[in-house]
Motif scaffolding. Structure first.
Motif, PDB file in Angstrom:
ATOM      1  N   UNK A   1      -4.323  52.240 -24.466  1.00 26.81           N
ATOM      2  CA  UNK A   1      -4.818  50.898 -24.152  1.00 26.81           C
ATOM      3  C   UNK A   1      -5.282  50.268 -25.458  1.00 26.81           C
ATOM      4  N   UNK A   2      -4.818  49.063 -25.690  1.00 25.09           N
ATOM      5  CA  UNK A   2      -5.190  48.346 -26.898  1.00 25.09           C
ATOM      6  C   UNK A   2      -5.869  47.055 -26.494  1.00 25.09           C
TER       7      UNK A   2
ATOM      8  N   UNK B   1      -7.541  37.041 -32.616  1.00 23.68           N
ATOM      9  CA  UNK B   1      -6.404  37.714 -33.223  1.00 23.68           C
ATOM     10  C   UNK B   1      -5.155  37.526 -32.372  1.00 23.68           C
ATOM     11  N   UNK B   2      -5.316  37.542 -31.072  1.00 29.29           N
ATOM     12  CA  UNK B   2      -4.184  37.316 -30.169  1.00 29.29           C
ATOM     13  C   UNK B   2      -3.618  35.906 -30.362  1.00 29.29           C
TER      14      UNK B   2
END
Length: 66
Positions: free
Chosen positions: A49-50, A56-57
């Motif tokens: 899971x990240x 940042x997305x």
């Protein structure tokens, strides 16, 4: 009673010693005829899971990084 000029006590001790020697256990170590097989049925599952920071997305989504 003396047999071969041996006292009765000594003769009985000799008979007891011979009986103990005759009954001594023996241990034999032999390799097996067939090879040893170890069957390992292992199921490995993992989950990665990240979490990406929203900023940042957004930066990656806008392609402004490169």
């Amino acid at each position: 009673m003396k047999i071969f000029n041996i006292p009765k006590k000594t003769l009985s001790m000799l008979i007891a010693i011979y009986a103990l020697i005759g009954c001594s256990p023996t241990v034999k170590i032999e390799p097996p005829d067939k090879p040893i097989v170890i069957n390992l049925n292992v199921k490995i599952e993992h989950e990665i899971k990240i979490k990406v920071d929203k900023e940042l997305d957004e930066l990656l989504a806008d392609d402004e990084l490169f």
